[in-house]
Design an enzyme around this catalytic site. Structure first.
Site, PDB file in Angstrom:
ATOM      1  N   LYS A  14      42.833  37.271  33.752  1.00  0.00           N
ATOM      2  CA  LYS A  14      43.565  38.520  33.951  1.00  0.00           C
ATOM      3  C   LYS A  14      44.847  38.309  34.754  1.00  0.00           C
ATOM      4  O   LYS A  14      45.902  38.845  34.416  1.00  0.00           O
ATOM      5  CB  LYS A  14      42.679  39.551  34.666  1.00  0.00           C
ATOM      6  CG  LYS A  14      41.426  39.941  33.907  1.00  0.00           C
ATOM      7  CD  LYS A  14      40.701  41.101  34.558  1.00  0.00           C
ATOM      8  CE  LYS A  14      40.236  40.815  35.974  1.00  0.00           C
ATOM      9  NZ  LYS A  14      39.250  39.714  36.034  1.00  0.00           N
ATOM     10  N   ARG A  89      36.206  50.220  39.194  1.00  0.00           N
ATOM     11  CA  ARG A  89      35.156  49.196  39.152  1.00  0.00           C
ATOM     12  C   ARG A  89      33.786  49.769  38.802  1.00  0.00           C
ATOM     13  O   ARG A  89      32.860  49.007  38.529  1.00  0.00           O
ATOM     14  CB  ARG A  89      35.066  48.479  40.501  1.00  0.00           C
ATOM     15  CG  ARG A  89      36.260  47.586  40.811  1.00  0.00           C
ATOM     16  CD  ARG A  89      36.070  46.866  42.120  1.00  0.00           C
ATOM     17  NE  ARG A  89      37.201  46.022  42.475  1.00  0.00           N
ATOM     18  CZ  ARG A  89      37.370  44.769  42.093  1.00  0.00           C
ATOM     19  NH1 ARG A  89      36.473  44.217  41.315  1.00  0.00           N
ATOM     20  NH2 ARG A  89      38.423  44.076  42.469  1.00  0.00           N
ATOM     21  N   ARG A 128      40.622  26.692  39.609  1.00  0.00           N
ATOM     22  CA  ARG A 128      41.625  27.754  39.692  1.00  0.00           C
ATOM     23  C   ARG A 128      42.429  27.657  40.980  1.00  0.00           C
ATOM     24  O   ARG A 128      41.894  27.415  42.058  1.00  0.00           O
ATOM     25  CB  ARG A 128      40.960  29.130  39.615  1.00  0.00           C
ATOM     26  CG  ARG A 128      41.983  30.261  39.626  1.00  0.00           C
ATOM     27  CD  ARG A 128      41.402  31.569  39.171  1.00  0.00           C
ATOM     28  NE  ARG A 128      40.445  32.146  40.103  1.00  0.00           N
ATOM     29  CZ  ARG A 128      39.904  33.351  39.941  1.00  0.00           C
ATOM     30  NH1 ARG A 128      40.186  34.069  38.880  1.00  0.00           N
ATOM     31  NH2 ARG A 128      39.044  33.813  40.836  1.00  0.00           N
ATOM     32  N   ARG A 161      41.062  30.025  46.438  1.00  0.00           N
ATOM     33  CA  ARG A 161      40.314  31.049  47.144  1.00  0.00           C
ATOM     34  C   ARG A 161      39.010  30.474  47.687  1.00  0.00           C
ATOM     35  O   ARG A 161      38.384  29.629  47.050  1.00  0.00           O
ATOM     36  CB  ARG A 161      39.991  32.214  46.194  1.00  0.00           C
ATOM     37  CG  ARG A 161      41.208  32.997  45.756  1.00  0.00           C
ATOM     38  CD  ARG A 161      40.829  34.016  44.713  1.00  0.00           C
ATOM     39  NE  ARG A 161      41.968  34.825  44.318  1.00  0.00           N
ATOM     40  CZ  ARG A 161      42.001  35.570  43.208  1.00  0.00           C
ATOM     41  NH1 ARG A 161      40.962  35.584  42.387  1.00  0.00           N
ATOM     42  NH2 ARG A 161      43.068  36.284  42.914  1.00  0.00           N
ATOM     43  N   ARG A 172      29.501  36.936  42.263  1.00  0.00           N
ATOM     44  CA  ARG A 172      30.561  37.848  41.815  1.00  0.00           C
ATOM     45  C   ARG A 172      30.373  38.241  40.360  1.00  0.00           C
ATOM     46  O   ARG A 172      30.570  39.400  39.976  1.00  0.00           O
ATOM     47  CB  ARG A 172      31.930  37.186  42.000  1.00  0.00           C
ATOM     48  CG  ARG A 172      32.365  37.081  43.457  1.00  0.00           C
ATOM     49  CD  ARG A 172      33.452  36.050  43.649  1.00  0.00           C
ATOM     50  NE  ARG A 172      34.622  36.318  42.843  1.00  0.00           N
ATOM     51  CZ  ARG A 172      35.556  35.408  42.567  1.00  0.00           C
ATOM     52  NH1 ARG A 172      35.422  34.163  43.024  1.00  0.00           N
ATOM     53  NH2 ARG A 172      36.603  35.727  41.846  1.00  0.00           N
TER      54      ARG A 172
END
Length: 217
Positions: A14, A89, A128, A161, A172
């Site tokens: 995204k 969400r 990532r 992160r 998550r």
């Protein structure tokens, strides 16, 4: 007018696609995380309420979150559209957002869902790297920046992160399927949902997204 919600599981891509969509179609990319940080730094009445909740260790309520989103979407730069990332969400948030969007004349008219198999997401996540400045996302294995460790878009140093590891990611992902994935049916029933394969080549997916967005303008 493109009033877009961008959806998909964490790691689906995204962030990568949000950057060029916002740029190519001249609409603001609105991340709820950024909104919270900006509101708390602004010193506004709403921002101070959110800061008080966050500093106390509690979760920001749907009511405050929706108020913040309403305030942001009412800004002049959203007059010609927006790309909303990270909200809603949950179903209650989506229902409140539908009513709010109608009230301010900026209701969502397109929901982009970038899906991807779990095993691919888990493989991706460890590699990532993200830009804390502009939000662009890269991967040291599959989508390397032109200069190692540096964002192609703004030149800022990339970071990893803290929760981008397999164990944290599985938590998550489970939360996504429990709370957020049901929104796909919610928007499908309204005829707003468009599904895309996040496991496609980035250039292929970009071309498919561009074709839809050009047709919807």
């Amino acid at each position: 007018m493109l009033n877009i919600i961008l959806m998909g599981p964490p790691g689906a891509g995204k962030g990568t696609h949000a950057v060029w969509i916002a740029k190519d179609f001249n609409i603001p990319h609105i991340s709820t995380g950024d909104m919270f940080r900006e509101a708390m730094a602004s010193g506004s009445e709403l921002g101070n309420k959110i800061k008080e909740v966050v500093n106390s260790g509690n979760l920001v309520s749907d009511e405050l979150t929706c108020a913040l989103v309403k305030d942001r979407l009412s800004q002049p730069d959203c007059a010609n559209g927006y790309l909303l990332d990270g909200f809603p969400r949950t179903i209650p948030q989506a229902e409140a957002f539908k009513k709010m969007g109608e009230e301010i004349g900026r209701g969502v008219n397109l929901v982009l869902n970038i899906g991807c198999p779990d095993e691919i997401l888990i493989q991706r996540i460890a590699g990532r790297r993200v830009c804390p400045q502009c939000g662009a996302s890269f991967n040291v294995n599959t989508m390397k920046p032109k200069v190692e460790g540096i964002c192609d878009e703004c030149g800022h140093e990339l970071i990893q992160r803290k929760d981008d590891n397999a164990e944290s990611f599985k938590v998550r992902l489970a939360n996504y399927y429990k709370s957020t994935a049901p929104l796909l049916d919610f928007y499908k029933e309204q005829g707003l949902l468009a599904d895309f394969d996040g496991n496609s080549e980035a250039a292929t997916l970009k071309a498919e997204l561009t074709a839809l967005l050009e047709a919807k303008k």
